[in-house]
Write a protein that holds these residues in place. Sequence first.
Motif, PDB file in Angstrom:
ATOM      1  N   GLU A  41     -12.751  -5.196  -7.359  1.00 21.87           N
ATOM      2  CA  GLU A  41     -12.704  -6.382  -8.205  1.00 21.87           C
ATOM      3  C   GLU A  41     -11.328  -6.624  -8.820  1.00 21.87           C
ATOM      4  N   THR A  42     -10.616  -5.555  -9.135  1.00 22.26           N
ATOM      5  CA  THR A  42      -9.368  -5.678  -9.887  1.00 22.26           C
ATOM      6  C   THR A  42      -8.181  -5.890  -8.955  1.00 22.26           C
ATOM      7  N   GLU A  43      -7.414  -6.959  -9.203  1.00 21.23           N
ATOM      8  CA  GLU A  43      -6.220  -7.212  -8.400  1.00 21.23           C
ATOM      9  C   GLU A  43      -5.224  -6.065  -8.584  1.00 21.23           C
ATOM     10  N   PRO A  44      -4.611  -5.577  -7.494  1.00 21.65           N
ATOM     11  CA  PRO A  44      -3.688  -4.456  -7.638  1.00 21.65           C
ATOM     12  C   PRO A  44      -2.279  -4.906  -8.018  1.00 21.65           C
ATOM     13  N   LEU A  45      -1.598  -4.050  -8.760  1.00 18.92           N
ATOM     14  CA  LEU A  45      -0.152  -4.143  -8.897  1.00 18.92           C
ATOM     15  C   LEU A  45       0.440  -3.322  -7.762  1.00 18.92           C
ATOM     16  N   ALA A  46       1.214  -3.938  -6.888  1.00 19.26           N
ATOM     17  CA  ALA A  46       1.846  -3.248  -5.768  1.00 19.26           C
ATOM     18  C   ALA A  46       3.305  -3.662  -5.735  1.00 19.26           C
ATOM     19  N   LEU A  47       4.204  -2.699  -5.937  1.00 19.29           N
ATOM     20  CA  LEU A  47       5.622  -3.001  -6.100  1.00 19.29           C
ATOM     21  C   LEU A  47       6.467  -1.932  -5.438  1.00 19.29           C
ATOM     22  N   CYS A  48       7.508  -2.359  -4.736  1.00 20.69           N
ATOM     23  CA  CYS A  48       8.486  -1.431  -4.170  1.00 20.69           C
ATOM     24  C   CYS A  48       9.882  -1.866  -4.603  1.00 20.69           C
ATOM     25  N   SER A  49      10.660  -0.903  -5.108  1.00 23.43           N
ATOM     26  CA  SER A  49      11.995  -1.183  -5.623  1.00 23.43           C
ATOM     27  C   SER A  49      13.016  -0.248  -5.004  1.00 23.43           C
ATOM     28  N   PRO A  50      14.260  -0.715  -4.797  1.00 23.90           N
ATOM     29  CA  PRO A  50      15.330   0.192  -4.388  1.00 23.90           C
ATOM     30  C   PRO A  50      15.606   1.212  -5.487  1.00 23.90           C
ATOM     31  N   THR A  51      15.941   2.432  -5.081  1.00 26.87           N
ATOM     32  CA  THR A  51      16.223   3.504  -6.034  1.00 26.87           C
ATOM     33  C   THR A  51      17.489   4.234  -5.613  1.00 26.87           C
ATOM     34  N   GLY A  52      18.477   4.255  -6.487  1.00 31.65           N
ATOM     35  CA  GLY A  52      19.716   4.952  -6.170  1.00 31.65           C
ATOM     36  C   GLY A  52      20.415   4.328  -4.976  1.00 31.65           C
ATOM     37  N   ALA A  53      21.224   5.151  -4.262  1.00 30.35           N
ATOM     38  CA  ALA A  53      22.026   4.642  -3.151  1.00 30.35           C
ATOM     39  C   ALA A  53      21.202   4.365  -1.910  1.00 30.35           C
ATOM     40  N   THR A  54      20.199   5.206  -1.638  1.00 26.27           N
ATOM     41  CA  THR A  54      19.466   5.073  -0.376  1.00 26.27           C
ATOM     42  C   THR A  54      17.961   5.206  -0.529  1.00 26.27           C
ATOM     43  N   GLY A  55      17.464   5.400  -1.734  1.00 29.26           N
ATOM     44  CA  GLY A  55      16.040   5.674  -1.916  1.00 29.26           C
ATOM     45  C   GLY A  55      15.225   4.450  -2.285  1.00 29.26           C
ATOM     46  N   TRP A  56      13.954   4.684  -2.519  1.00 29.11           N
ATOM     47  CA  TRP A  56      13.036   3.624  -2.935  1.00 29.11           C
ATOM     48  C   TRP A  56      11.852   4.251  -3.655  1.00 29.11           C
ATOM     49  N   THR A  57      11.199   3.429  -4.481  1.00 27.79           N
ATOM     50  CA  THR A  57      10.012   3.858  -5.226  1.00 27.79           C
ATOM     51  C   THR A  57       8.913   2.818  -5.042  1.00 27.79           C
ATOM     52  N   TYR A  58       7.740   3.284  -4.656  1.00 25.16           N
ATOM     53  CA  TYR A  58       6.583   2.399  -4.517  1.00 25.16           C
ATOM     54  C   TYR A  58       5.533   2.811  -5.532  1.00 25.16           C
ATOM     55  N   THR A  59       4.936   1.827  -6.200  1.00 23.71           N
ATOM     56  CA  THR A  59       3.844   2.117  -7.123  1.00 23.71           C
ATOM     57  C   THR A  59       2.703   1.132  -6.902  1.00 23.71           C
ATOM     58  N   GLN A  60       1.482   1.642  -7.042  1.00 19.50           N
ATOM     59  CA  GLN A  60       0.276   0.825  -6.902  1.00 19.50           C
ATOM     60  C   GLN A  60      -0.661   1.203  -8.043  1.00 19.50           C
ATOM     61  N   LYS A  61      -0.970   0.230  -8.890  1.00 22.94           N
ATOM     62  CA  LYS A  61      -1.745   0.517 -10.098  1.00 22.94           C
ATOM     63  C   LYS A  61      -2.850  -0.520 -10.277  1.00 22.94           C
ATOM     64  N   GLN A  62      -3.934  -0.056 -10.890  1.00 18.94           N
ATOM     65  CA  GLN A  62      -5.023  -0.928 -11.314  1.00 18.94           C
ATOM     66  C   GLN A  62      -5.566  -0.389 -12.643  1.00 18.94           C
ATOM     67  N   THR A  63      -5.926  -1.280 -13.525  1.00 16.28           N
ATOM     68  CA  THR A  63      -6.456  -0.880 -14.829  1.00 16.28           C
ATOM     69  C   THR A  63      -7.793  -1.567 -15.085  1.00 16.28           C
ATOM     70  N   ALA A  64      -8.468  -1.113 -16.144  1.00 17.31           N
ATOM     71  CA  ALA A  64      -9.724  -1.727 -16.619  1.00 17.31           C
ATOM     72  C   ALA A  64     -10.737  -1.902 -15.495  1.00 17.31           C
ATOM     73  N   GLN A  65     -10.933  -0.836 -14.721  1.00 18.75           N
ATOM     74  CA  GLN A  65     -11.857  -0.857 -13.598  1.00 18.75           C
ATOM     75  C   GLN A  65     -13.223  -0.275 -13.989  1.00 18.75           C
ATOM     76  N   ILE A  66     -14.261  -0.790 -13.363  1.00 14.66           N
ATOM     77  CA  ILE A  66     -15.612  -0.284 -13.598  1.00 14.66           C
ATOM     78  C   ILE A  66     -15.711   1.147 -13.089  1.00 14.66           C
ATOM     79  N   VAL A  67     -16.380   2.012 -13.869  1.00 17.90           N
ATOM     80  CA  VAL A  67     -16.510   3.412 -13.486  1.00 17.90           C
ATOM     81  C   VAL A  67     -17.868   3.938 -13.926  1.00 17.90           C
ATOM     82  N   HIS A  68     -18.465   4.784 -13.073  1.00 19.88           N
ATOM     83  CA  HIS A  68     -19.726   5.462 -13.383  1.00 19.88           C
ATOM     84  C   HIS A  68     -19.576   6.949 -13.077  1.00 19.88           C
ATOM     85  N   GLY A  69     -20.323   7.774 -13.800  1.00 25.27           N
ATOM     86  CA  GLY A  69     -20.301   9.198 -13.510  1.00 25.27           C
ATOM     87  C   GLY A  69     -20.729  10.017 -14.705  1.00 25.27           C
TER      88      GLY A  69
END
Length: 345
Positions: A156-184
């Motif tokens: 149900e929750t739209e994801p945050l999906a982002l990739c950014s350049p990092t330093g001279a040759t690297g990169w960082t990818y992050t994928q986050k979701q908040t306020a999601q339904i949970v049972h357990g």
Amino acid sequence: MTTPLIQHGQPRYGRFKSAPSAINIEDFKLQTPFERSISGLSASLKRQLGFKSFQFISINNQDVMIGLAIVDLGWVGNGFFYIYDKNDLKSASIQEISLLQPFAYQTHVGLPASQTQSSFQKGQFRIDIQSRNNKRVVKVTHAKQNLLEAVIETSETEPLALCSPTGATGWTYTQKQTAQIVHGQYLHHGQQFEISPAHGFLAATDDSCGFMNHKTSWHWLSVSATLKSGQRVGVNFAMGVNQTFGSENALWIDHQIFEIPPVMFERVKPTGLNDEPSWRIYSADSAIDLTVQTGWCRQESLNLGLVASHFNQWVAHVYGQINTDQHSVIFDGEMGLLEKHFAKW
């Protein structure tokens, strides 16, 4: 139809409407800062020790915060789990387990995709996280006891999906979701408790990876809460990472995501001897102005020379407001997490 992150040897950059179908790191062309290709044994070591990945999950209502993570830094693996209950703060009342594995032995972080599996084990402590059929299935065991069993609904929750350049040759990818339904259910000092929306519980997930800077530091705020208005609201703010092309700052309202401009994390000195530190988080245009009161803190400080980490993650309460062109959200003590982290990896 989505596409892999790496195309023609390089990652796609920016914020994506849909998460990549695969984080295909084997297709990434490794280079030195002098634009020379890295191959052979050097490339193998670079992929094994230079690539960092972790999964963090929080499950909380207004009284209880549960946090867990699997971290693969190449040189070392880490698994941790804690349960904080603000109504049960007797001595030694906070459950916490944190263990390390040299060279990430028995540590596996599945990269973000529709079907992944992650695990960490050391001795009698084990974390399992499976992503399948738009659900995140989580299990934590220790000494033959099930400390946590939870199913997080991710569709149900739209994801945050982002990739950014990092330093001279690297990169960082992050994928986050908040306020999601949970049972357990979870086990706290021998007593089992239910996790459900009826008890106010929501979940947040954070999957991050990449070829990050050798020295990295960040501030981070995560909130998953149901406001008095009935809105289900999530917040992800960060300062120090993923800012070279776009921002990972986001607000979720009833599962819909809205991009937020850069923010400043500013520590406010305690006014009394026994006061906990607080933070002000604000934007340059004052559309975001939050006060974050911190409480119990999960902290680690490790300096092994080649690798080091100074980590503080506070259970916090958030006050103030976030204004966008479409919405105004007011916080009045909702529970969240605030983190300050320095890593040399």
